[in-house]
Design a protein around this motif. Structure first.
Motif, PDB file in Angstrom:
ATOM      1  N   LEU A 199     -15.698 116.767 -77.796  1.00 44.64           N
ATOM      2  CA  LEU A 199     -15.208 116.606 -79.164  1.00 44.64           C
ATOM      3  C   LEU A 199     -15.596 115.252 -79.742  1.00 44.64           C
ATOM      4  N   LYS A 200     -15.844 115.229 -81.036  1.00 38.54           N
ATOM      5  CA  LYS A 200     -16.100 113.971 -81.731  1.00 38.54           C
ATOM      6  C   LYS A 200     -14.777 113.393 -82.232  1.00 38.54           C
ATOM      7  N   PHE A 201     -14.817 112.148 -82.649  1.00 38.08           N
ATOM      8  CA  PHE A 201     -13.596 111.456 -83.086  1.00 38.08           C
ATOM      9  C   PHE A 201     -12.848 112.247 -84.147  1.00 38.08           C
ATOM     10  N   GLU A 202     -13.562 112.765 -85.140  1.00 37.92           N
ATOM     11  CA  GLU A 202     -12.911 113.423 -86.279  1.00 37.92           C
ATOM     12  C   GLU A 202     -12.625 114.899 -86.035  1.00 37.92           C
ATOM     13  N   ASP A 203     -13.091 115.482 -84.927  1.00 42.15           N
ATOM     14  CA  ASP A 203     -12.915 116.907 -84.677  1.00 42.15           C
ATOM     15  C   ASP A 203     -11.454 117.281 -84.426  1.00 42.15           C
ATOM     16  N   GLU A 204     -11.072 118.444 -84.941  1.00 41.89           N
ATOM     17  CA  GLU A 204      -9.742 118.970 -84.638  1.00 41.89           C
ATOM     18  C   GLU A 204      -9.827 119.862 -83.403  1.00 41.89           C
ATOM     19  N   PRO A 205      -9.071 119.556 -82.362  1.00 44.12           N
ATOM     20  CA  PRO A 205      -9.122 120.380 -81.140  1.00 44.12           C
ATOM     21  C   PRO A 205      -8.592 121.789 -81.405  1.00 44.12           C
TER      22      PRO A 205
END
Length: 420
Positions: A262-268
């Motif tokens: 996941l990237k920093f801004e991604d919502e899991p």
């Protein structure tokens, strides 16, 4: 020092049960309800307003079944305070009380599903925790609910929001990550991004949870005995997910790889993560009736006590019969003048009855012990079934068509770790 000090003439402080980075936690008695509560206190002269932040977050999380119940807050001449529900033991203390200080695979998966939901609820209101660790999750022992199948469940609750950070702006968008944010959290469970001074996002709370999961299963992490933060960081870099997930079901490796990607801004995708672990749970042959480790241990203790009482009764019964038999033989001897072996008091076994001492078995934690205000919850109609059971029912339908032979094979070919 503050023992017996009343707050608002209602909460009488007792002993200190925990200490945080910015305040102390006390056990207190509610003089109105006669129930015990937890009181977190912070000195007024502190520059950081951590308790104000925690108060705000706790109030906003009251619709979540995975957090403590807010009761009151206020201040006196020296302290700001927050009064909240008192939970059962935290996960750290529960783990330490188990054989080899570890949980079984079934208990670990059930707890993990609950904790994913707790973290998701916090993220939904725009905050990340930044200090996910076993000591910040507690079990709501007394406030229990039943699923549609009639299975009794406990809820795992998240608390201690002093290090929380708002990741959403006023428009509900993710704030850009800061280039230099500094280290936040507890070194043992902090994500690699925190060690590298990067700003933390939702992924980092879940990476900390992954470290918790491995510790719950194995008893400790590869860097458990390392104190130096830099050395812990190097150990985390060296111990890949493949090393840590060795001999564990493949779902754990997939779990880590998804979060790590996941990237920093991604919502899991929290639902996907819960479903992933629940599928593993079913494949291993566990079902909704499988109990938590501490519940099984408590039942074993109760059975041992019953067994000891039963043995004592049988022993006392045999002693009484032998004494009665001896007296009877003496009477026969007198009547028939038959010479019998001496049956004096020295020859009669003396039975000493030992009373079993059953003391209360209490569990303590750094911030929580037991539940309060259960009557109010019953008045509100109780709490709905937990997230684990909802997912379990959904996935179990997919597996219900499989034959008993398939399930038998799954059990035989499940993970080879010593935990299972």
């Amino acid at each position: 020092m503050y023992s017996g000090t009343p707050l608002k003439q209602r909460w009488s402080l007792r002993n200190k049960i925990g200490r945080g980075g910015y305040g102390e936690i006390y056990l207190a008695l509610d003089l109105e309800t006669k129930e015990h509560v937890a009181v977190k206190m912070e000195r007024i002269d502190r520059h950081k307003r951590a308790l104000v932040l925690e108060n705000s977050i706790l109030r906003r999380l009251q619709d979540s079944k995975h957090t403590t119940k807010f009761i009151s807050s206020g201040r006196n001449t020296e302290y700001k305070y927050l009064v909240m529900e008192l939970l059962g033991s935290n996960i750290w203390n529960l783990k330490k009380s188990q054989p080899n200080a570890r949980f079984t695979l079934a208990t670990t998966i059930k707890l993990s599903v609950e904790m994913i939901s707790a973290i998701e609820d916090l993220h939904k209101i725009g905050y990340i925790h930044r200090d996910i660790k076993p000591g910040n999750f507690g079990i709501r022992n007394s406030r229990r609910t039943k699923t549609e199948e009639g299975i009794s469940q406990s809820y795992c609750c998240i608390f201690d929001f002093g290090l929380c950070h708002k990741y959403l702006d006023s428009d509900g968008n993710v704030k850009p990550g800061r280039e230099k944010a500094g280290f936040r959290g507890t070194a043992r469970y902090a994500s690699i991004h925190s060690h590298e001074g990067m700003d933390l996002g939702r992924r980092d709370d879940l990476l900390s949870l992954f470290y918790m999961i491995i510790e719950m299963l194995n008893g400790e992490l590869p860097w458990h005995r390392i104190k130096n933060q830099e050395q812990i960081y190097r150990s985390k870099k060296e111990n890949t997910n493949k090393k840590m997930c060795k001999d564990l079901p493949e779902e754990f490796t997939v779990f880590f790889e998804y979060i790590n990607g996941l990237k920093f801004e991604d919502e899991p995708n929290y639902k996907y993560l819960r479903k992933l672990l629940t599928e593993s749970y079913i494949k291993l042959g566990f079902d909704e009736n499988t109990k938590y480790d501490w519940e099984i241990n408590q039942e074993d203790k109760s059975q041992n006590k019953k067994s000891q009482k039963s043995k004592l009764k049988r022993k006392n019964s045999r002693g009484s019969k032998q004494i009665i038999s001896s007296n009877f033989l003496e009477d026969i001897d007198k009547k028939n003048e038959i010479i019998l072996p001496s049956l004096s008091d020295n020859n009669i076994p003396q039975i000493s009855i030992k009373q079993l001492q059953e003391g209360d078995e209490t569990e303590t934690s750094s911030s929580t012990m037991e539940v309060v205000d259960s009557d109010q919850e019953e008045a509100n109609g109780g709490m709905e079934s937990n997230e684990f059971d909802k997912i379990f029912k959904m996935i179990n339908e997919d597996y219900s068509s499989k034959s008993a032979t398939t399930h038998t094979v799954m059990k035989k070919t499940s993970c080879k770790c010593i935990i299972c």
